[in-house]
Design an enzyme around this catalytic site. Structure first.
Site, short mmCIF file in Angstrom:
data_model
loop_
_atom_site.label_atom_id
_atom_site.label_comp_id
_atom_site.label_asym_id
_atom_site.label_seq_id
_atom_site.Cartn_x
_atom_site.Cartn_y
_atom_site.Cartn_z
CG ASP A 11 60.83 49.01 -14.06
OD1 ASP A 11 61.23 47.88 -13.71
OD2 ASP A 11 60.93 50.02 -13.33
CE1 TYR A 56 58.38 42.75 -0.25
CE2 TYR A 56 59.01 40.92 1.16
CZ TYR A 56 58.94 41.49 -0.10
OH TYR A 56 59.40 40.81 -1.19
CE LYS A 85 56.27 40.92 -2.54
NZ LYS A 85 56.16 41.00 -4.00
CB THR A 135 67.88 42.28 -6.67
OG1 THR A 135 66.99 42.57 -5.58
CG2 THR A 135 67.56 40.92 -7.25
N1 LIG Z 1 65.24 40.58 -3.77
C1 LIG Z 1 64.66 39.78 -2.87
O1 LIG Z 1 65.28 39.35 -1.87
C2 LIG Z 1 63.24 39.31 -3.07
C3 LIG Z 1 62.82 38.14 -2.39
C4 LIG Z 1 61.52 37.70 -2.55
C5 LIG Z 1 60.66 38.38 -3.38
N2 LIG Z 1 61.09 39.51 -4.00
C6 LIG Z 1 60.11 40.18 -4.88
O2 LIG Z 1 60.56 40.07 -6.20
C7 LIG Z 1 60.11 41.20 -6.96
C8 LIG Z 1 61.30 41.84 -7.67
O3 LIG Z 1 62.23 42.25 -6.68
P1 LIG Z 1 63.72 42.64 -7.03
O4 LIG Z 1 64.58 42.05 -5.98
O5 LIG Z 1 63.99 42.37 -8.46
O6 LIG Z 1 63.64 44.22 -6.79
P2 LIG Z 1 64.43 45.40 -7.54
O7 LIG Z 1 64.26 46.58 -6.68
O8 LIG Z 1 65.81 44.94 -7.88
O9 LIG Z 1 63.60 45.57 -8.90
C9 LIG Z 1 62.24 45.94 -8.84
C10 LIG Z 1 61.86 46.58 -10.16
O10 LIG Z 1 60.47 46.98 -10.02
C11 LIG Z 1 60.35 48.31 -10.48
N3 LIG Z 1 59.23 48.96 -9.81
C12 LIG Z 1 59.18 49.41 -8.53
N4 LIG Z 1 57.99 49.99 -8.30
C13 LIG Z 1 57.29 49.89 -9.45
C14 LIG Z 1 55.99 50.33 -9.83
N5 LIG Z 1 55.19 51.00 -8.98
N6 LIG Z 1 55.55 50.06 -11.09
C15 LIG Z 1 56.36 49.41 -11.96
N7 LIG Z 1 57.60 49.01 -11.66
C16 LIG Z 1 58.06 49.25 -10.42
C17 LIG Z 1 61.68 48.98 -10.17
O11 LIG Z 1 61.89 50.14 -10.97
C18 LIG Z 1 62.67 47.85 -10.47
O12 LIG Z 1 63.07 47.84 -11.82
C19 LIG Z 1 59.40 42.11 -5.96
O13 LIG Z 1 58.02 41.87 -6.04
C20 LIG Z 1 59.94 41.66 -4.61
O14 LIG Z 1 59.02 41.92 -3.59
C21 LIG Z 1 62.35 39.98 -3.89
#
Ligand SMILES: NC(=O)c1ccc[n+]([C@@H]2O[C@H](COP(=O)([O-])OP(=O)(O)OC[C@H]3O[C@@H](n4cnc5c(N)ncnc54)[C@H](O)[C@@H]3O)[C@@H](O)[C@H]2O)c1
Length: 256
Positions: free
Chosen positions: A32, A145, A149, A180
């Site tokens: 991370d 975004y 994706k 989240t």
């Molecule tokens: N939460 C949603 O609604 C949702 C829905 C669909 C997809 N996603 C995808 O799921 C994945 C996780 O999302 P989440 O909801 O857990 O987000 P989050 O923000 O809760 O967690 C993301 C994590 O990624 C880390 N991060 C950010 N930039 C980074 C980088 N450059 N290098 C390494 N680590 C990095 C952050 O520090 C954090 O710990 C993402 O790819 C997001 O696009 C999220």
């Protein structure tokens, strides 16, 4: 013990994936940008924490090197690091935000695969990329975004063919809104409208289910209240020669 490396493992969905995989017997490498967060999760999972910016090829190389140094192999790479683009659908694209969104959400997948490929080839391993439902349906509020994706899904589908003879599988999971910190104020609006959200653990369970399958080049949709379902892309019609005969369009590989 199989070894898994999870990017974005310090928070949200990535942290839930780490917890699930650890409970299923994986040794974990939690990568991370936020090292404190990665260390907290690694402590809970009994894993190894590494600071890595997935937008940077060197960060990806470091995290894979750490996995190999510490555990001797890599079996599963979960690419979960991602950010909101925060680029509104208005003229005058904010270049820095646009580049950062592509850097983390798209380069992070391309560089992550690149860094891990040799190790995965040795172990007969696999990759699961966390994309989004925004890749499969229109996401009017956040087109940049959605672009990142959709590109991840396109990359996964295309890359699965050349990776297959090397014994490496790659799939994408496309979750809907998940509860989240990522959602920010959108989360409050969704809750107010009683729109169901996925829990991070539901997404983690789907990642594990996709990893336990045998497919490759697949995109799995995860919609609140429904089981994960493989998304079917419509078959393309054949091309037509000038004389009207059909040519089925097949993927082809370079002669190298
Ligand atoms: N939460 C949603 O609604 C949702 C829905 C669909 C997809 N996603 C995808 O799921 C994945 C996780 O999302 P989440 O909801 O857990 O987000 P989050 O923000 O809760 O967690 C993301 C994590 O990624 C880390 N991060 C950010 N930039 C980074 C980088 N450059 N290098 C390494 N680590 C990095 C952050 O520090 C954090 O710990 C993402 O790819 C997001 O696009 C999220």
């Amino acid at each position: 013990m199989p070894v898994a490396l999870v990017t974005g493992g310090g928070g949200g969905i990535g942290a839930a994936i780490c917890a699930r995989l650890a409970a299923s017997g994986y040794s974990l490498v939690v990568a991370d940008l936020d090292l404190d967060a990665a260390e907290r999760v690694a402590k809970e999972c009994g894993g190894t924490a590494v600071r890595a910016d997935v937008a940077d090829p060197a960060g990806n190389a470091d995290m894979v090197a750490r996995a190999l140094d510490t555990h001797g192999a890599l079996d599963l790479l979960v690419l979960a690091a991602g950010i909101q683009s925060d680029v509104p659908p208005d003229p005058g694209v904010d270049l820095a935000r646009y580049r950062r969104a592509l850097g983390v959400n798209l380069d992070g997948v391309v560089f992550g695969v690149d860094a891990a490929l040799e190790a995965l080839e040795r172990s007969g391993g696999q990759i699961v990329a966390v994309a989004s439902l925004a890749a499969l349906g229109p996401e009017q509020a956040n087109p940049v975004y959605a672009l990142t994706k959709a590109a991840v899904v396109g990359y996964v589908r295309a890359l699965s063919t050349p990776l297959a003879p090397r014994g490496v599988r790659i799939n994408a999971l496309c979750p809907g809104f998940t509860d989240t910190p990522f959602l920010g104020i959108t989360g409050r609006l969704l809750r107010k409208q009683k729109i169901p959200l996925l829990s991070p653990d539901e997404v983690a369970a789907a990642v594990e289910a996709v990893a336990a399958g045998a497919g490759t080049g697949e995109a799995w949709a995860l919609i609140p209240g429904r089981p994960a379902a493989r998304h079917e892309f419509p078959a393309l019609p054949p091309a037509l020669r000038a004389d009207g005969t059909e040519v089925v369009l097949k993927p082809f590989l370079s002669a190298k």
